[in-house]
Structures are given as structure tokens and as C-alpha cells.
Design a protein around this motif. Sequence first.
Motif, PDB file in Angstrom:
ATOM      1  N   GLU A  44      -0.090   8.405  12.829  1.00 15.31           N
ATOM      2  CA  GLU A  44      -1.153   7.443  13.156  1.00 15.31           C
ATOM      3  C   GLU A  44      -1.408   6.449  12.026  1.00 15.31           C
ATOM      4  O   GLU A  44      -2.123   5.483  12.199  1.00 15.31           O
ATOM      5  CB  GLU A  44      -2.439   8.167  13.555  1.00 15.31           C
ATOM      6  CG  GLU A  44      -3.026   9.070  12.506  1.00 15.31           C
ATOM      7  CD  GLU A  44      -2.567  10.513  12.670  1.00 15.31           C
ATOM      8  OE1 GLU A  44      -1.485  10.736  13.241  1.00 15.31           O
ATOM      9  OE2 GLU A  44      -3.293  11.423  12.217  1.00 15.31           O
ATOM     10  N   GLN A  45      -0.842   6.720  10.864  1.00 14.57           N
ATOM     11  CA  GLN A  45      -1.000   5.756   9.784  1.00 14.57           C
ATOM     12  C   GLN A  45       0.175   4.788   9.693  1.00 14.57           C
ATOM     13  O   GLN A  45       0.214   3.917   8.841  1.00 14.57           O
ATOM     14  CB  GLN A  45      -1.162   6.478   8.436  1.00 14.57           C
ATOM     15  CG  GLN A  45      -2.441   7.287   8.337  1.00 14.57           C
ATOM     16  CD  GLN A  45      -3.674   6.436   8.569  1.00 14.57           C
ATOM     17  OE1 GLN A  45      -3.742   5.276   8.197  1.00 14.57           O
ATOM     18  NE2 GLN A  45      -4.679   7.021   9.223  1.00 14.57           N
ATOM     19  N   GLY A  72      -6.518   8.640  17.603  1.00 15.01           N
ATOM     20  CA  GLY A  72      -6.078   9.655  16.637  1.00 15.01           C
ATOM     21  C   GLY A  72      -6.607   9.441  15.246  1.00 15.01           C
ATOM     22  O   GLY A  72      -6.319  10.223  14.357  1.00 15.01           O
ATOM     23  N   ILE A  73      -7.335   8.373  15.034  1.00 19.85           N
ATOM     24  CA  ILE A  73      -7.936   8.211  13.715  1.00 19.85           C
ATOM     25  C   ILE A  73      -9.429   7.983  13.887  1.00 19.85           C
ATOM     26  O   ILE A  73      -9.891   7.575  14.946  1.00 19.85           O
ATOM     27  CB  ILE A  73      -7.307   7.034  12.916  1.00 19.85           C
ATOM     28  CG1 ILE A  73      -7.482   5.730  13.687  1.00 19.85           C
ATOM     29  CG2 ILE A  73      -5.848   7.298  12.618  1.00 19.85           C
ATOM     30  CD1 ILE A  73      -7.055   4.519  12.887  1.00 19.85           C
ATOM     31  N   ASP A 107      -0.032  11.842  -0.159  1.00 15.90           N
ATOM     32  CA  ASP A 107       1.339  11.499   0.211  1.00 15.90           C
ATOM     33  C   ASP A 107       1.599  11.893   1.656  1.00 15.90           C
ATOM     34  O   ASP A 107       2.189  11.130   2.422  1.00 15.90           O
ATOM     35  CB  ASP A 107       2.307  12.215  -0.737  1.00 15.90           C
ATOM     36  CG  ASP A 107       3.650  11.527  -0.765  1.00 15.90           C
ATOM     37  OD1 ASP A 107       3.653  10.297  -1.002  1.00 15.90           O
ATOM     38  OD2 ASP A 107       4.667  12.193  -0.523  1.00 15.90           O
ATOM     39  N   ALA A 108       1.102  13.072   2.002  1.00 18.74           N
ATOM     40  CA  ALA A 108       1.305  13.540   3.370  1.00 18.74           C
ATOM     41  C   ALA A 108       0.568  12.643   4.361  1.00 18.74           C
ATOM     42  O   ALA A 108       1.080  12.305   5.427  1.00 18.74           O
ATOM     43  CB  ALA A 108       0.813  14.983   3.494  1.00 18.74           C
ATOM     44  N   PHE A 109      -0.626  12.219   3.966  1.00 22.20           N
ATOM     45  CA  PHE A 109      -1.443  11.385   4.836  1.00 22.20           C
ATOM     46  C   PHE A 109      -0.709  10.105   5.214  1.00 22.20           C
ATOM     47  O   PHE A 109      -0.713   9.686   6.366  1.00 22.20           O
ATOM     48  CB  PHE A 109      -2.749  11.053   4.116  1.00 22.20           C
ATOM     49  CG  PHE A 109      -3.608  10.050   4.832  1.00 22.20           C
ATOM     50  CD1 PHE A 109      -4.479  10.448   5.836  1.00 22.20           C
ATOM     51  CD2 PHE A 109      -3.544   8.701   4.504  1.00 22.20           C
ATOM     52  CE1 PHE A 109      -5.261   9.514   6.496  1.00 22.20           C
ATOM     53  CE2 PHE A 109      -4.325   7.765   5.163  1.00 22.20           C
ATOM     54  CZ  PHE A 109      -5.191   8.175   6.159  1.00 22.20           C
ATOM     55  N   LEU A 110      -0.065   9.488   4.244  1.00 25.45           N
ATOM     56  CA  LEU A 110       0.575   8.198   4.505  1.00 25.45           C
ATOM     57  C   LEU A 110       1.775   8.340   5.439  1.00 25.45           C
ATOM     58  O   LEU A 110       2.247   7.368   5.999  1.00 25.45           O
ATOM     59  CB  LEU A 110       0.992   7.553   3.189  1.00 25.45           C
ATOM     60  CG  LEU A 110      -0.187   6.997   2.383  1.00 25.45           C
ATOM     61  CD1 LEU A 110       0.250   6.617   0.989  1.00 25.45           C
ATOM     62  CD2 LEU A 110      -0.821   5.808   3.086  1.00 25.45           C
ATOM     63  N   LEU A 111       2.235   9.598   5.587  1.00 22.77           N
ATOM     64  CA  LEU A 111       3.361   9.805   6.483  1.00 22.77           C
ATOM     65  C   LEU A 111       2.917  10.234   7.885  1.00 22.77           C
ATOM     66  O   LEU A 111       3.745  10.439   8.755  1.00 22.77           O
ATOM     67  CB  LEU A 111       4.303  10.858   5.895  1.00 22.77           C
ATOM     68  CG  LEU A 111       5.035  10.389   4.624  1.00 22.77           C
ATOM     69  CD1 LEU A 111       5.650  11.571   3.908  1.00 22.77           C
ATOM     70  CD2 LEU A 111       6.090   9.362   4.961  1.00 22.77           C
ATOM     71  N   LEU A 112       1.599  10.361   8.078  1.00 26.73           N
ATOM     72  CA  LEU A 112       1.117  10.733   9.420  1.00 26.73           C
ATOM     73  C   LEU A 112       1.474   9.626  10.402  1.00 26.73           C
ATOM     74  O   LEU A 112       1.369   8.442  10.084  1.00 26.73           O
ATOM     75  CB  LEU A 112      -0.409  10.919   9.394  1.00 26.73           C
ATOM     76  CG  LEU A 112      -0.948  12.100   8.587  1.00 26.73           C
ATOM     77  CD1 LEU A 112      -2.472  12.052   8.553  1.00 26.73           C
ATOM     78  CD2 LEU A 112      -0.465  13.413   9.194  1.00 26.73           C
TER      79      LEU A 112
END
Lengths: 1060, 641
Positions: free
Chosen positions: B573-574, B387-388, B566-571
Motif C-alpha cells: 500500500e505504500q 489499506g492505509i 524499511d519493511a514499511f516502505l516495501l508494503l
Amino acid sequence: MKQIARILIIVCALLASSAIWAQQKVTVKGKVLDSAGLPVPGAVVMLEGNVSAASMTDEKGQYSLQIVPSEGQKLSVSCIGYKTVSEEINGRSTIDFVLSDDVEELEESVVVGYGSMRRSDLTGSVTSVKMTDDAVNSNATFDKLLQGRAAGVQVVSNSAAPDAGVSVLIRGASSYNGSNEPLYVVDGVIISSDSNASLFTQGQDNANSNESTNGLMGINPQDIASIEILKDASATAIYGSQGANGVVLITTKTANRDRPVINLSSSVTVSWRAKKFSMLDLDEYVEYLEGRGPNGVSMLKFVYKDPTTHTELLVEPMDWQDYVERTAVSQNHYVSIAGRPKNTSYMASFGYTDSEGIIKSTGFDNYVLRLNLDKQVTPELKISTKTNFSYLDSRLTQGANASRLTAATSLIRSMFSTKPYKSLREDEMDELDDVTATGGVFISGPDRWLSDFENRKQEVRFTPSISVEYKIMKYLTFRSTTGADYRSSDQYKWKSSRINTTAEGSIGAVARSRYIYWNSNNTFNFFRKIGNHRINATAGITFSSNGGSTETVEGWNIQQYKLKMDALNSAPNAAYRYYEYESHLASALMRVIYNYHDRYVLTSTYRLDGSSKFQGKNKWASFPSFAFAWRANQEEWFHVPEISMLKLRLGWGRVGNQAISSYQTMSTYDFTTWPSHEIGNDAHYSVGMYPSNLANPNLKWETTEQTNLGLDFAMWNGRFTLTVDLYNKNTFDLLQNKNIPVSSGYERMWMNMGSIRNRGLEITLDTTPLKFGGFEWQLGGNITFNQNRIIQIGEGSEGGELFLTPENRQFVNYFYGDKIGYGSYCNAPLNIFIEGQPMSLFYGYKTAGIVQMGEEGVPVSAGGAMREPGSVQYIDLDGNGYIDDNDRTIIGDPNPDFTFGFNTALTWRNLTLSANFVGSWGNDIYNVNEVMNTDVANMNVNITHDAYYNAWTPENMSQKYPAIGKYEGFDIKVMSDRFVEDGSYIRLANLTLSYDLVFKKSKSIKGLNVGVTGSNLWLWTRYSGFDPDVNSYGSAWRKGADMGSYPSARSVMCNVKFTF
Amino acid sequence: MKKIFAFIFACSLLASCDFLEEKPTTTLSDDVAYGTEGTLEAQIYGILTAFNGDSMITGNMNECLMDCSGLIQWGANDGFLTDAQERWTCSFAFTQYSQHPYNYGAYRGFYSVINRANRLIDRLPSSPVDEGFKKEIEGEARFYRALAYYYLVRGWGDVPLRTKPVTDYEEANAPRIAFWEVYAQIVDDMKFAFENMRDYARTLEVASQPAGRPCKWAAKAMLSQIYLTIGTLTAHADDNFWDPAKRTARYGVANPDFSKSLEGITSGSSMKEVSRKAFTEALACAEDVIQKGPYKLADDYRQLFRWTEPEDWALPERIMVLTNSPESGVSAANYTALRSLPRCPEGTANVSSSNSNYGRWRPVRFVFQKWCETYGGIPGEAQTNQGIFVRCQDPRFDVTIWHTGYYRQDTGTWEDLYPYPTRVYNRIFNKDMEPFFRKYLDPSYDGNSGRADFYLMRYAEIYLIAAEAAANLSSSPGDAQWQKALDYVEVIHARARHSVDEGQPEAEYPKWEADRFLDQPDPGQALIDGIFWERIFELYSEGHEYWDTHRMGAGWLAETIAAPLDAFLLLPEQQYDNISALAPGDRSYCRAHYGSNTPPFRTNPEDLRGSLILEFPEMEVTNNHAITTEDAVNDFLTVRP
């Protein structure tokens, strides 16, 4: 003065005797001997009340005198150094005299600047320090023995290390620029008290490494005959621009006997630590780590191979304090010979001290040679020379850098913070692994400091002087003294990478500094007595020049550590630095003492100083003073026979301070390098140049004006003496290295601004309450109250609203001192300077214990984090809900309310028991060591027993120690009242039992003294650190902190002294 | 008595003639410091050192600003911080607080440059050196002064403006000046520099590149960037760091007045006119450099960061460089390497033991994924990185970012890095596992010093400036300016694509075809954003991130950086997959090494307006009596988190 008086007497006597030649005469002759039965030459034998009949003894002590006999005639014999005796002739033709020593008479003349004067003529505030045997024996430097012995003189040790520096403060601090030290003058020659050059500029943990040592070690206290401390401006104005911080005048011994007197003394001192801190031992430490949860447990693998089963111990338990400290044995030997044959006086001495510190491998060897020679060439001409030579070999192991205090920079810090075990592994690779795996925190301990660190300083000091004294006419004498203080020191330092977290290799450095101070004093002294008028005047010119240089070679990234300093030559990176400086001072000076009827004494001094450090109209400055004394007991109407002295003194004077470095009034440039990849440029850099200072051509002298009111009082033949002095000392145009806006391109600039006031009261009391038979009880003491105020900070000062107390917030002008610590610990200025307040106050957060369960309304930290139960509870003074900079207030004051010293002695025949107490009251100490020793936020260091076992838990709701895991970076970074402690103390500095034996009949040995002295045997204090007598940084900008201080010791010294 | 006194004074006065004059020996005084061509050159190096010292490479500016860009993060031990909590909080707010030592340190460093330049310019007229030579020196000094002001004005907005050396305490206290006045001075200095500095050949002759010295074309190149900055600031005037009401109160002018720096612009010109004029100038300057300048792109992108062959330091792509060499006498000279590389990485020399100073500037995972997504990302296939993206086709990617893992020389162990081919369990997700920067991997680096330089400006950027200016000047998609923008980007792309080993096919990733952004709702903005990301990818870790993210206004910062980050860090896969029981709303897992209880990124445009410039350094406010506490506050500064 006495010399002149003696010559006058003889001259008068001879003149008078010729006038009465015609009368009928008989001859009286005899011998004059001293208490040891040796002849006293040069004694004046005289018919009492008749100066015309006088004679002087020859070398065999014999005299012969022709007199016209009559009833009740008395013959008196006087000689300097002896009590005058008289005896009725009663028709005898042979009369022998035995003279006993006159200590009081020796004390009668007082050394003042550029000359000496009768004590009774003193108008200023001058304190003479009693030089007792036990005092000189038990102090390595004379500045230490001033502690508690002179009113108005505050002596604080920088640390308890054997050769540590001492801050001497006379009548309060009056300057910001770091130099509040008095001027030291030895036999008329100004000497330097600076400490040393700095080494290691490369690498974070090593930067600006500097260990301050005592700059006065070259003077052997045992050579000193007297110390006079000039305190008020009327006394120090004769030193003009150098006199603002007071003047300490030292006179070394000269012979006072014709026959040679040999003194031989030896002492052995055993010292042991006075205090040990209770740190966690290995079992407790493991328990502590386990209690911290997963993070902690992961650390346990360095203790146990298998942290879950705790098997295979890889370490052995270690008490690092025991490992590092020792019982130290020191020795001191001193031999001197003095005599005065045929108009020549000599005094030669040799002293050797081998001092061990209680930290292993610290200590010093000190050799001091002295030769003082005086020769009366003709009745008019006298020449003398005084030469002091010393060699000091110091071994310093305290560490690399005091202000960045970590286990990697300080042996003493390492002693506390190193985890309580020693690795059993031999393999060095494992050790490295350990380093990285624990997150970059270094694991090596004090063992590495002892094996892999070297710091040594060797100083040669040579202080010669030559004086010529020529009697031009009856009333006028010319005196010229030229002297130098030359110091050359070599210092080297080696620190292996095995005691460093960041260095890639080891680092070594050598520094050589040279320092020379030339003085030339040329004065005319005029003395005349006409009737009831007595005039004593001094005028002259002096020149001095002060220069020095320092060269440093430093190598780093050295891969080979086992060779220590021998590996320096293999350093892949090296830097060389050289710096020199020079300054000059030219002065004219004048002093007139006018005495009327021995009742009124008027003193006026004037000095004109020109300094190379200033420009244009500021180059020259004048320093006047006036003082008046009234000896009330000499008045005719005064009829209180019990009172032998009642003297009132009033003085005013102006003195200066020019203690800034050279070249501050001119623009200067420094060099730098710009890295380059240029082909053909093998050095790979180009030289750059940039302006290094913001010159201030208008700089001028810092000026101190002081008014002194004094009272001298004595009763019952000196069995009760009292001296009281009140002073008001205003210092203005303060030389400040002021913070300026960095947008100017500079951070600081030297300026004259602001004023400071010191007011105080000094009381000195000496009494002999009991005296009968062979028993005598003496009791004396002194106490000093000093009140320090910043009157004005200066133009454009920084203003702002501050909480002076939690209730009182107001707009004040202020500035901060320097930061105390570095990195995570105490990385903030501790001291604040506020207009209207004393200097160097402590400034920080107020706390209210620990946040307890269920407590509501706890203010949030500046970063927004909640302060949960178990956290330190800070008080939100401004009530905005956040703990931020605005919540700080004054949390302590490092200035004592008063300092004191008192001594008492019980003498029974030849046996003396004496005790000497010193103390300080009302000063606060910021205990940085405690901050570090209780840091439960950092699991890589050991902590005190209390910090863990008394930590807050829901069950044990401590108000003192926060919960493990609730301690944060903020708690150790900022200054808070949690670490402010009362530094008041009373110490039994010395307790001495000594026994004096006088061998009257022996031809070889004349005297024997044996003694035992215990030092620091008893201490009363509430301070929890090693010792309340501490000031880790000598400067006013960082005052009152105890940081990485050397452990204090108790000691017992046995000494024996022979006189031949 | 009188005679004696007369004698005393005579002696003293005699003595005063010479005895009391200061003659320094080991420090130089004014009369020798400007006496020869050599000392004037040394003064120039003295100015340069101030850039290299306090302000840039030793970190104050970079450490201060990199993590406030949102695109680079901080990764040092807590022990190096004054207050870890405060620092993280700053980076989530995209700004630095006034007490922060690096905020102050950077500010101080730039004024150090200015002071040195001012002193040199002031003393030049009295220097006996040849007038022509002096003009060259003056041009260069004014170039550095302008450059320092350019950093200051972008960083803090209104700053004290000094063009004369300070001589006394009064002068040392100077007020803040409206930022447009500062820009006027910068433009004036840069123009003077372009007229008077040495040309490329003469620079080589005097300073024999690769010493890092700029030639006159550097002034023109800088001008293009300066105009571009003015253009973007004024293009987002309603949304930028100044509040017209407060400006009116303070300076009597509501809007910035660029009449002194832009020809044809008056005090009454609209911001739109100003912006357009500035972009026009930016494009003209950039094209001037491209058409007439001496610079050339390096053939291979990798060559720029190779640091092994002599020609690597003589590339004609270097417009201005802060150089490094181990022999320069400055320990830890290579702060770039020290602060961006992992601990003891393979490929560096002589690394004998640990160094805890490593890796203080780190790429963020957000840029990692964004880059891959843009230029041919390759998704992970292992169970741990599904997923990444794990890498991308762009050859610049591997030159720039050190990912997946590295071999540690000192311990001989392999250390895993994002995106984790084999994820390590039972270990706290920490900074050691974030990716590193690789551009400063220098084989001579020994853990303490090396010779990897820091590019302040290189030629590739000029194409991107030209592209951005053209994109802003384009009035409709597909027009001539639009096409120009695409063409200039393609120059950079083309070089990137063929930065592969000889005989290897060019890297495959999409060209920007003519229709590239046309399908976007706002194609014009999409093109500008595309060029912005291109700047990031081409110049990542070269110190442009903060400036690029802070010039286009608060709305843009919120929309393009803050919110997606901010949204990315809540994905999912992260997330660190070993954390099972998270309390609702607990965000600590996604930025574990920042510590717990940290707030989210500031995403509200109104809050972010206060973040567009830095808080004014507290120490300067305290010491500078011409600046009041009120003056020091940013127009839009809101309550701290």
C-alpha cells in the motif's frame, strides 16, 4: 638634480668670468630658438672649455657674451630638454642657434622613491615604462598599459569588462592575504587602488554582491610623463613596510617649454565581440529535450502548447548572445595646455572618456581634470601643487554575485544558460507559473537583466598635493610634500524579483563609501661632489593615515518592481549598516648614494616604520637595504668603443607588508539582534553583542628579503640595450588569515607563519636593427621567468598524504584555498597550497575519458553508485575501488612558466607602423564556464552544441562528452582535469599605423598626428573560453578560474592629435 | 647628519605616543563591551543568537540530524544539496558523514555559543557592574554553555572541552575529551545555573518574556533530560556507541566514569548502578520542576502552534524558546516555516510568488501510519487509499502534520498530498506529494519571514521525562513507579484529548489503563517504547527525534526504527501503483524522491553502532592539530555504504 646642476654651472661661470676681467674682449650675441622657431629662454651659452665665459638667454631667447677671441673657439648652448649644440665662432659676432628636443636627456634622470637620481647611478632594479601615444590612447587605465611592457611585471585582467580590475604582480605572488598588488605613488603621493563596497547582503542569490572595478581609473594615462617600476628590495626598501610587492611610481607631465603648448586629441573606438559560443538553437534544444525522455518531454509544454503535436508555439527562437552583445562605440577626448612663463610652470588638462562595453548597458563615463603648477618663488624656494580631480560614472550589469554564479546572479551566465527562446506571452502570471512548474528554475532571461537590473557607481576622486622645496644651503635642500587621495563613491544597485528564483520581492541598495589617504613626506636632500666622490643623501620622516567609512542602506521584499530604484523607499524590510576604520603609519627614512669616479656606486637605504595595526614591540620595524653597482665601461682599462654601457648591479634589501585590516590585534565585538515578541518592543528585537575576532596581539609585519643581480648593457650608441636581472625573493612571517579549529569559537585568525620564495630571471632587450635614410626599424621585448615555491607552511600546519602525481603519494603539509563555486557547480576549493610546491596549484580528480561499453573494473563513486557506460571515468588513484577524496591529485598550475611582451616599429619618415605583442606561457586555467555550458545533468539550461551532438552514445563512443543522462551532480561539483585548459597565449595587443605631420611654418598648428590602432586583432591560444587573459577572482586563494567572465572584444581605434 | 637623525627619531617617537594607537569606533573593544548591565544583557543575547544562527534554526543541526533520525525526511531540491547521493546515503545509515557541511556547521555553531559564554564568564570579574547582577549573568551564560555541550556530547561523543576563552593558536588546538568528562562539566554548569540564574518572576522583570529567555527552572528541567540521557545511554551500555576495548586504550577506563556527575557513583560502579542513579536523578529533577517550578501546560495543544495572539508567545509552558520575528533584521528569519511548510499554503499572508526553499523537513509516512494506528486511525475508503490510515483521532495529529492536500495561494490550485484522496496518475511520485509539517504555520509568514518560534524545551516534555525515568526505575509491572509513569503520560494525554473546539466532545482515543502493556512479551520495554512514541507524537518536528532514536543503543534502533521503517516502505500500500514493471529487488519506487540506486536502511545492529554518534567533522580534524585522524573515528564506524 638637473636643476641643481644647471644652477651650479651658472654660478661657476659667473664667478669665473669676473676673474678674467682684465683681458681684451669682443661681444658675441644672438638668438636661441627651438625647432618650431620659438625663443628658448634660460639656455646656457658658453665658450667651450672655458666656463668663465658663459651667459644665459633672456625671455626672447637672446644672449650676449663677451669673449677673448682666439683660434678654433666654439660656442655651445645647452638647455634642459634640448640637445646641446656647439658651433665654431669663426670671428662672427652674431650667432643664432636652433635647438632640437633631447628625448634622451629627459630620460636620464629617474624618479625613485622620495626623489630622483641619475639613471647611471641606479643600483637597484628599476624599469621605466615607455609612454607611447598609442599606448596611452588605447588603455583606459595605466595599470593595463603595463601589460607586456615591463619585465617582471605580470598583469592579468580580472575580466574583459571596460572598467574591470587588473591584477598586477611584480616578481611573483609572495603573500596569501590577498594583497599582492604593488604600491602606487603618483607625484610622491600614495594612492589607493581598492575597488569598492559590497552591496546586497540579503537573500541567497544576492549575498555579498560585489563587482570589482578598477581602482585606478582616476588617473588619466594621457597625463602621465613617466612610469617607473621599482622591483627589487634595494629599490623599494625606502618604502619599507609598503614595498614588498614592488612600487609603481608615476610622474605626471609638466611643462618643458616656456610658450604654451596645446595638445588636443580625440579618438573613436569601435569594438565587437571576439568570440561567440555555439549553443543549441531552439530546434536543437527541442530535439535535445525530446531525447531526454519523459522528463524532458514534460518540459516541452513550455515551448509548445501541445507537446505531443508540437503545435501552437508559445515562444520565439532567440540567440541570447546576439541579444545581449553589441558593437560598441567609445570615444575619448583629451586637451592639455602647458607652459612655463616667468619661473612658473603650468600644465592643465581635461580628459573625457565614454566607454561602451560589448554587453549592452555596460560602460562608463570618466572625466579627469588635472592642474600642475610650479613656482620658483625665490632662487631658494620653490612651491608646487598638483591636483587631480576625476568623476567616474560606471554602469555595471554583469550581475549580482560572481561566486554564486547562476542565471539569477549573472547576466553573462544567463546569456548562456537561458533556454534559446523568448516567451511570447504577455501575461506575467503565466511567467510565474512557468517558474514553479519547471521545478523552481527561473525562466527569465537576459532580457530581464537588461530591463530589470541596475547597478551604477559614481565616484568622485580628488588627489591634491602641495610641495615646498627650500634650498637651505648649497648642498642641502629641504622638501616637504603633503598630499591626499580622497575618494567618495556612491553605488546603487537594483535587482527586481523577476530575475531571481528565491526572492519574494525586489531588492535595492545604496552604498556610500568614503576613503581618504593622507601622506606627508618631509625630507632633506644632500648633494655634494668632491673630486671623484659624489654623495647624494636623503633623510626624512613621513606620516600617513588611512581611513574610510562605508554606509549601506538596503531594502528588500519590495513589491513594486517597475519603479526600480524609486521603489526603494517602499521597502518593507530594510537594513542600515555603517562601518569605519582608520590606520596610521609613521616612518623615518634615509638613503645614501655614494659614487666614486662614476665607476662604483653604493646605495644604502634604511627605513623605520611604525604602524597602528600592530602592538608593543611589533609596532616598529626596520627595513634596510644595500646595493652596489659597478660601471665597468668607465674603467680606464676598458677600451671597447662600441660598448657604451656595461654595468653590474648587486643588491639586497628587506621590505615589509602590513596589508591587513585594522584592529586585528585587539578583541572587538559586533552587534546582532535577537528576535523578540515582547509587548511594547516595537522593534521586535533585542540588541545582542558578541566577540567578532580572535585577536592576535603578537601580529607583526610580513617580511620579504630580496637579492638582485643585474646587468645593464648597451652597444652602438644605444641601438642595442640589454638588461638582465636575476632575483631571489624570500617572504617569511606571512600574514595569514589561518583556518583554526572551529571548536575555538572562531574560524580564522590572523597569524604570521610560513614562507614563500620567488626566483626569477628578467630580460629586457631594445634594439634598432636597421636605420638608414628616413627608415628605422625598432625591435624590443621582455621576458620574465618566475618560479614560485612555498618553502614552509608554518607551525602546526595541516598534514596529510596527497598524490602529488598519480604515482607519487607522500606526506606533505598543505591547505586548501577558498571554494570556487556555490551550490552544484564547482563547490570545492580549486587551489591547494602544498609545502615545496608553487602556490595555488589546481587540485582535483584525474579522469580517463568516458566509461565505454563492456568496460570492467570501473571504480564506484563515493556514494556507492556504479559508473555506467557513458559516465565520466575517474581514475581511482589509491585503488580502493571507490572514487573518493583520496583520489585527488594536482591537476594544473595557474602560474605561468614565463610571461613576455615584445614590440616592433617600422618608421619611414613620418609614417610609423608599430605592433605590440603580449603573452603568457605555461599557465593553466580552470574553465568554470565550460562546466556550466556542458551541464547535461540539468535540463533547464541551454548547453553547447558539442555537449549534445558529441555526447557519448553507444554509436558515438566519445571520450570527451559524457552521455546525456549519465551525468551526475558529482561531475560538476568536484574539480577534475576535464576542465583544466592550457592558458598559454600570444596576443597582438595593438597594431598601430600613425602618421606625424610637423607644420614648421604654420603659426597656429604645429603638429598633427593621425593614427589607427587595432587591439586584440590576433590571438593564438589553445584555450576554449573567451580569453586566456582572465582571473575571475583577484586573490591567491582562488586563482586561475574563468567564471562568468566578460566576453572579450576586438577593437579598432582611430585617433587624431593636434599640437598647437 | 647625526643631528638630522636625532631630529628624525625625536619626531617619530613623539608621533608614536598617540598617532599609532588604534581607537576603533564602529566596532567595540573589551573595555566597553562589559561596562554596564545593558551591555551584559546584550552579551547574553549575543550567545542566544549563536543558537539561533548557525546551529539550530537556520538549519545546520536540524538539517543535519532530522533525516538521520529515520522519522523525518529531507525534501529539498537537489540544487540545495552539495551531493544529493551522499545525503540520502547518510539518512539510510542514520548518521552524517564527516565531510557534510551541516555536520560541520552544527558543530561550529555550538562552539560559537561556548566561546561567547566563555568570553563573558572570563570578563565578568573585571566588569564594574553590581555583583548580584553579574552572578545572574554568569548563571545564564553557564546554562547556555552547558546546553551547547549537551548537544555536542550527544552528537559527537568525545569533544574538545573548553571552559576558558581561547586566546592564541596553541589553545585553539584542543583534544577530544572523554564524553563522561563533558557530562560532568554540563552537570556542574547546570547546577550552578540553577543556583544563580534568575527565577521566573525576575526573568520576566528583566527580559519581559516572551523574549524566550530561560529562568533558573530551565536549568533544573534540562538536568532532568541530561540525567535521562545518561540513564538510557548506560542502560544500554553493551550496545551503545563506545567500545570498551578502545576506551581502555584511549582513556585507561573501559566504561564511562560518571563519578563526577552522579553522587554516590564511583569509577568502579557498574553501568547498571550508574543507569539507575541517573534515572533517579532525572525523576527527582523532573518532579522538582513539576512540583515547585513556575511552568504550566497550555490549556489547548493547538494554542502552542497558533502564532496569532499576544498570549501565544507568553505561554507558561515555554521553558526555552528560540524566537523569531520578521523585524529582527535577519532575512529569511523564519527558517522553521520556510523549511517545513508547503509552497505558498493557504493561511499564510502576503505570499506573492514562489519559493523553492519550501518543505525541507518532512514527516515520514511511517510515523503517519504509526500514529494513526496508535490513536484511533481512520482508514481510507477511496479506491486510491485503501489499506492505509488517512487521519487519526488525536487532535495533535492535524496540528502537526499537513496531509491530504493543500490549497496553493499563488496559483490558486489544489495540491495533493499523501494519503491521496484522488491519486494523480502520470506524474512522478515526488517530494511534492509527501506530507508536510504544520506546527510552524504562521499567518504572518510571507514566504520569507514570520514569527513562529522554535521550542527547545516546553513543559509537556518534563512529564514525559518523568514518565520515562519512572518506567526505567520500575522493577515490576504495576509497581508504584510503573503507575507513576502512566499517570504522567496521562497528563499529556488529557491535555491532548481536550484540545478541541469549545462545545465539542473530547477526542476519543485509548487511555493508558493499568494493564496497558502487560500483555506484551517484555512489558517493561513496551512501556518505555510507548513513552518513546508518545514523545514523538507530542514533540514531532520540535527537534527531539534524532536524540531520542540514538540514545537507546544499536539493537533498539535496529529493532524499533530501522527494520520496521524499511519493511514499511516495501508494503504494497505504500507503493506507487503506477509502476508496473519493477526489476526484482528494485527498491527505488518506495523512496522515489531519494533517487534511484539508493541502498536500504541500515538494519544490522553491529553496523548501527557506528551510527549512534555522528562522524567527527572533517574540517575540525584537519584544522585541529590536537586531534589525529585516528582520534576522529567513531569506535564502531564501519565501512560506508
